[in-house]
Write an enzyme that holds these catalytic residues in place. Structure first.
Site, PDB file in Angstrom:
ATOM      1  N   HIS A 361     121.411  55.391   2.958  1.00  0.00           N
ATOM      2  CA  HIS A 361     121.200  56.509   2.036  1.00  0.00           C
ATOM      3  C   HIS A 361     119.742  56.929   1.915  1.00  0.00           C
ATOM      4  O   HIS A 361     119.425  57.725   1.030  1.00  0.00           O
ATOM      5  CB  HIS A 361     121.710  56.147   0.639  1.00  0.00           C
ATOM      6  CG  HIS A 361     123.199  56.136   0.505  1.00  0.00           C
ATOM      7  ND1 HIS A 361     123.937  57.270   0.208  1.00  0.00           N
ATOM      8  CD2 HIS A 361     124.097  55.130   0.630  1.00  0.00           C
ATOM      9  CE1 HIS A 361     125.216  56.950   0.146  1.00  0.00           C
ATOM     10  NE2 HIS A 361     125.347  55.666   0.400  1.00  0.00           N
ATOM     11  N   LYS A 552     118.280  65.293 -12.105  1.00  0.00           N
ATOM     12  CA  LYS A 552     118.380  64.223 -11.117  1.00  0.00           C
ATOM     13  C   LYS A 552     117.378  63.135 -11.491  1.00  0.00           C
ATOM     14  O   LYS A 552     116.567  63.312 -12.401  1.00  0.00           O
ATOM     15  CB  LYS A 552     118.148  64.716  -9.697  1.00  0.00           C
ATOM     16  CG  LYS A 552     116.880  65.511  -9.493  1.00  0.00           C
ATOM     17  CD  LYS A 552     116.788  66.049  -8.074  1.00  0.00           C
ATOM     18  CE  LYS A 552     117.742  67.215  -7.843  1.00  0.00           C
ATOM     19  NZ  LYS A 552     118.714  66.987  -6.799  1.00  0.00           N
ATOM     20  N   ARG A 553     117.459  62.022 -10.802  1.00  0.00           N
ATOM     21  CA  ARG A 553     116.509  60.938 -11.024  1.00  0.00           C
ATOM     22  C   ARG A 553     115.082  61.470 -10.889  1.00  0.00           C
ATOM     23  O   ARG A 553     114.787  62.272 -10.009  1.00  0.00           O
ATOM     24  CB  ARG A 553     116.784  59.848  -9.973  1.00  0.00           C
ATOM     25  CG  ARG A 553     115.925  58.632 -10.049  1.00  0.00           C
ATOM     26  CD  ARG A 553     116.552  57.506  -9.236  1.00  0.00           C
ATOM     27  NE  ARG A 553     116.922  57.929  -7.892  1.00  0.00           N
ATOM     28  CZ  ARG A 553     116.167  57.750  -6.817  1.00  0.00           C
ATOM     29  NH1 ARG A 553     114.991  57.162  -6.934  1.00  0.00           N
ATOM     30  NH2 ARG A 553     116.576  58.134  -5.628  1.00  0.00           N
ATOM     31  N   LYS A 558     111.549  64.002  -5.213  1.00  0.00           N
ATOM     32  CA  LYS A 558     112.470  65.032  -5.693  1.00  0.00           C
ATOM     33  C   LYS A 558     111.710  66.208  -6.305  1.00  0.00           C
ATOM     34  O   LYS A 558     112.277  67.254  -6.578  1.00  0.00           O
ATOM     35  CB  LYS A 558     113.459  64.436  -6.683  1.00  0.00           C
ATOM     36  CG  LYS A 558     114.431  63.455  -6.008  1.00  0.00           C
ATOM     37  CD  LYS A 558     115.434  62.871  -6.978  1.00  0.00           C
ATOM     38  CE  LYS A 558     116.328  61.834  -6.321  1.00  0.00           C
ATOM     39  NZ  LYS A 558     117.281  62.402  -5.353  1.00  0.00           N
ATOM     40  N   THR A 660     124.262  65.206  -3.732  1.00  0.00           N
ATOM     41  CA  THR A 660     125.604  65.688  -4.105  1.00  0.00           C
ATOM     42  C   THR A 660     125.523  66.630  -5.293  1.00  0.00           C
ATOM     43  O   THR A 660     126.427  67.424  -5.513  1.00  0.00           O
ATOM     44  CB  THR A 660     126.558  64.522  -4.428  1.00  0.00           C
ATOM     45  OG1 THR A 660     125.960  63.667  -5.409  1.00  0.00           O
ATOM     46  CG2 THR A 660     126.880  63.722  -3.185  1.00  0.00           C
ATOM     47  N   LYS A 664     127.729  70.110  -6.325  1.00  0.00           N
ATOM     48  CA  LYS A 664     128.375  70.352  -7.615  1.00  0.00           C
ATOM     49  C   LYS A 664     127.937  71.689  -8.205  1.00  0.00           C
ATOM     50  O   LYS A 664     128.750  72.438  -8.749  1.00  0.00           O
ATOM     51  CB  LYS A 664     128.053  69.200  -8.574  1.00  0.00           C
ATOM     52  CG  LYS A 664     128.641  67.867  -8.145  1.00  0.00           C
ATOM     53  CD  LYS A 664     127.953  66.685  -8.833  1.00  0.00           C
ATOM     54  CE  LYS A 664     128.352  65.382  -8.168  1.00  0.00           C
ATOM     55  NZ  LYS A 664     127.495  64.247  -8.593  1.00  0.00           N
TER      56      LYS A 664
END
Length: 827
Positions: A361, A552-553, A558, A660, A664
């Site tokens: 991942h 998100k985290r 990110k 993901t 969504k």
């Protein structure tokens, strides 16, 4: 669409069942019962109906001798199960009516259920989606993980700072789980290994452990769509074989008498203990081995009960390692086959490789776990011996492939000799598996070029791709009932069983009346989110504004920081021209930073400090709001995602394996602004390049930019907006009480731009102004949003699991799950 009439007999039966559970299982009558009592009674009444189907499907699969899938994951972010199970069992209308007749609202009870936060983010949520899809596709499967007492921490924001508190999800008990006190396995640590030769001249190793911990099984049923198939999620709880040393207790050392119990139970106390200390690192290793050993002992015993021998293990069991955390399965399965069942090394190795497969991942080398040899030797001495022997054979193969190439042997070795000897767990998982898959097309290709370049050269053909997916049952039907009803009316009832029918929505994308219906659904979702924000944060937001969402985290790659910089630049632009006709925006952030990740926690503080300044400035009223919603979890995501207009998927290109959340959001009608990273590329290919906003460098350009150095002075000099935004951070515009608070951030933006935040800023800012222009053209925006929904069917986790089943696990799926004409036409 009108609702079908309810079966009065079934309604009466469910009411009676709920009341019976309230009385006999909870021990209260209706007059005494709290909402939580009603929730538990309703959940138990529902569980009874699930268990009947569960036992039946278990028997059918065993009688048929079907191959089983075992999914090993350190995380399962399953969220709330009540409405999920109701929906999949087709009992939502009956239970809603039954509870209504009893004077209780279903929505109130749903809020009584705590989120089972047994995961950190996308990895754990993917595991939960996959478990649901395996049940839907009628694949006999077990999920294996840890029953954490506290799961991921509960996040409180105090004066803008993240604070962590225990998440007591088991505080009121868990009606979904069934304890299996008879299913207990011994998991060993430490001690020593002795070698001997048996009567046949074969070497035998005997491990004399220094510590034993017991693994106790708790099973949670996972229901497939229409309730046709139910699988088990088996979570392990740790306990000491003897809870109390009475001899020590009687000396007056009351704490010491239970010290070994506390040490054992620490294994399942918290998800991801802080690994900055040696004790934290050791606990993390103990967690990983604990659940791997218990799970493999369990599946081996199940296979022996059914088959009587282990030669056929790979034909009857497929074990999927979800990321690197369960990679000890390679050494543990070898230990069980050799030490406990007397197999020869070569036979055991072939069975191990044929049974195991590994999902990677991450492309971040630091995320591919390594453990100091000394730590390994102290805790798992027998496994270290096995790893050394695996490595010996493996390096002989490497030498035969590339004779005399010492650097190549060092690169592929299971032991990293640089800077202290460490065991490379990603390498171990790769070598011990017959298939290694990435989770997006780009990620799988980059694996071959980066983290597993040399192993791919040594074992060509093992790496394959399985792009992630999401379960539409939760992320459309449950999260967005309004859009689901619109899809049913437009695409037909079959869309509930086969999302490929969503493609029919394309025919209505330009229809003014349908667009109006679509916008009404979105607006209702935004009103609900605005209400939640008002109640939790006391911030009033305009539901007609553009909801720009990044949830998100919190992590540097990110790039929440890139979003923050654009927010500051936009704020400055509004301040410069307050009379201009600005597109109203609400910037929404949510996510948790790892407790030890100080820089990420500083970013959270920066977001909150900026929000305080912007939200109190009269020039931004009706133009810009900034919101950080604390304690992000699955249930919160189910409210935020259907309300989003813009989905922020802005990771540094080449660093996000898949994502993901991007799927969504698009499924729920949000347009994506993103880099060419992870599954963003495949989303672009499916929804159309004109219906997504792509900016920034691609992965190759990021590599080239990094090769030139990390100093961003050149791009800052060329960008007055960026220079002004960074200057605002470092001069204390948003932290007047402590001007130097964010010095580490401003320094990194200027001189250590590893994640290309400064380098990508201008492209991102311009792309956001393009979003403003799109938003101003309501019909065009709505059409693009509808096309995002209509073209997302391929990203169903059913499709992903079907590919795993066909290409990796070699197990059949339900005929009902096979591609329909609608899906084939879409292809």
């Amino acid at each position: 669409m009108p609702k079908p009439p309810l079966d009065e007999l079934a309604l009466s039966e469910i009411k009676s069942a709920i009341v019976a559970k309230l009385t006999l299982a909870i021990g209260k009558n209706a007059g005494q019962a709290t909402k939580h009592d009603w929730y538990k009674a309703a959940a138990l009444a529902l569980r009874d109906r699930i268990v009947h189907r569960w036992l039946m499907t278990e028997k059918e699969s065993y009688d048929a001798g079907r191959k089983r899938v075992y999914y090993l994951s350190l995380e399962f972010l399953i969220g709330r199960l009540f409405t999920d199970a109701l929906n999949n069992m087709g009992l939502m209308p009956l239970f809603e009516a039954a509870l209504g007749d009893l004077g209780v609202g279903l929505s109130d009870l749903r809020n009584c259920e705590p989120d089972a936060a047994l995961g950190n983010g996308g990895l754990g949520r993917l595991a939960a989606c996959f478990m649901e899809s395996m049940a839907t596709l009628e694949i006999p499967a077990f999920g294996y993980g840890i029953r954490y007492d506290f799961g991921l921490f509960r996040q409180i924001i105090s004066q803008g700072w993240q604070q962590e508190y225990p998440d007591e999800w088991l505080g009121f008990g868990n009606p979904w789980e069934l304890q299996r006190p008879e299913v207990v396995y011994q998991v060993h640590f430490g001690g020593s290994v002795e070698h001997s030769v048996d009567a046949r001249g074969r070497e035998r190793a005997i491990w004399y452990p220094g510590e034993t911990v017991q693994a106790v099984a708790y099973d949670t049923p996972i229901v497939g769509w229409r309730g046709k198939h139910v699988n088990a999620l088996r979570l392990w709880s740790a306990r000491a074989p003897d809870p109390l040393r009475i001899d020590v207790f009687n000396t007056g050392d009351y704490l010491g008498a239970s010290a070994h119990e506390a040490r054992a139970e620490a294994i399942c106390k918290f998800l991801y203990p802080n690994d900055e200390s040696p004790a934290g690192r050791e606990l993390r290793l103990r967690q990983e081995y604990f659940f791997v050993s218990a799970s493999l002992q369990d599946l081996v015993q199940r296979h022996l009960n059914a088959e009587g021998q282990l030669r056929s293990l790979a034909k009857k069991a497929a074990v999927q390692l979800n990321d690197t955390h369960p990679s000890l399965a390679v050494a543990e399965l070898m230990r069980l086959l050799i030490d406990h069942h007397g197999m020869r090394w070569d036979d055991a190795w072939e069975i191990t490789k044929a049974t195991l497969s590994y999902t990677n991942h991450t492309l971040l080398p630091e995320a591919l776990e390594t453990w100091p040899v000394e730590l390994f030797e102290r805790n798992l001495p027998r496994h270290l011996e096995i790893i050394y022997r695996i490595n010996e054979v493996h390096l002989n193969h490497a030498e035969a492939r590339c004779p005399g190439d010492i650097d190549f042997r060092a690169a592929v070795s299971l032991i990293d000799e640089k800077g202290g000897r460490r065991v490379r767990m990603g390498h171990l998982a790769f070598i011990g598996s017959h298939r290694i898959n990435g989770v997006s097309a780009m990620h799988s290709e980059l694996m071959k070029e980066t983290v597993f370049h040399d192993l791919h050269h040594l074992y060509p053909g093992r790496i394959t791709n399985k792009t992630n997916g999401i379960t539409f049952r939760r992320w459309l039907m449950l999260a967005n009932p309004g859009l689901t009803e619109l899809a049913r009316a437009t695409c037909g009832e079959s869309v509930l069983d086969d999302p490929s029918y969503l493609v029919r929505m394309e025919d209505y994308a330009g229809d003014a009346a349908f667009q109006q219906q679509f916008r009404q659904v979105k607006h209702r979702n935004k009103v609900a989110l605005a209400k939640l924000i008002g109640e939790r944060l006391g911030i009033k937001v305009n539901a007609s504004a553009l909801f720009d969402v990044q949830i998100k985290r919190i992590h540097e790659y990110k790039r929440q920081l890139l979003n923050v910089l654009e927010t500051i630049a936009l704020y400055h632009a509004i301040k410069d021209e307050p009379q201009r006709d600005w597109v109203p925006r609400v910037k929404i952030f949510a996510g948790k930073a790892a407790a030890s990740y100080r820089y990420a926690k500083l970013i959270i503080k920066l977001i909150n400090d900026i929000a305080e300044v912007i939200n109190s400035d009269p020039d931004t009223v009706g133009r810009l709001k900034v919101v950080f919603i604390p304690d992000y979890n699955v249930s919160l995501a189910e409210v935020i995602i259907p309300a989003a207009d813009l989905s922020e998927q802005i990771s540094t290109a080449g660093m996000e394996a898949s994502g993901t959340g991007n799927m969504k959001f698009a499924l729920n009608g949000a347009l994506t602004i993103g880099t060419l990273d992870g599954a963003n590329i495949e989303i672009r290919d499916h929804v159309g390049a004109e219906n997504i906003a792509i900016f920034g460098m691609d992965a190759l350009e990021v590599v080239q930019r990094r090769a030139q150095g990390l100093d961003a002075t050149d791009v800052i000099t060329r960008s007055p907006r960026l220079a002004r935004a960074i200057r605002a951070i470092e001069t204390g515009e948003f932290s007047p009480d402590d001007p130097g608070r964010f010095a580490a951030i401003s320094h990194a933006l200027r001189h250590l731009d590893h994640y290309m935040v400064s380098a990508d800023f201008d492209s991102y800012y311009d792309c956001q102004r393009g979003i403003d222009a799109r938003w101003s053209n309501t019909p065009a925006w709505t059409r693009a949003a509808i096309l995002n929904v209509a073209r997302m069917a391929w990203f169903s986790s059913d499709r992903t699991i079907r590919e795993y089943a066909e290409d990796i696990w070699n197990v059949p799926t339900s005929p009902a799950s096979q591609p329909t004409l609608a899906r084939q036409a879409q292809r």
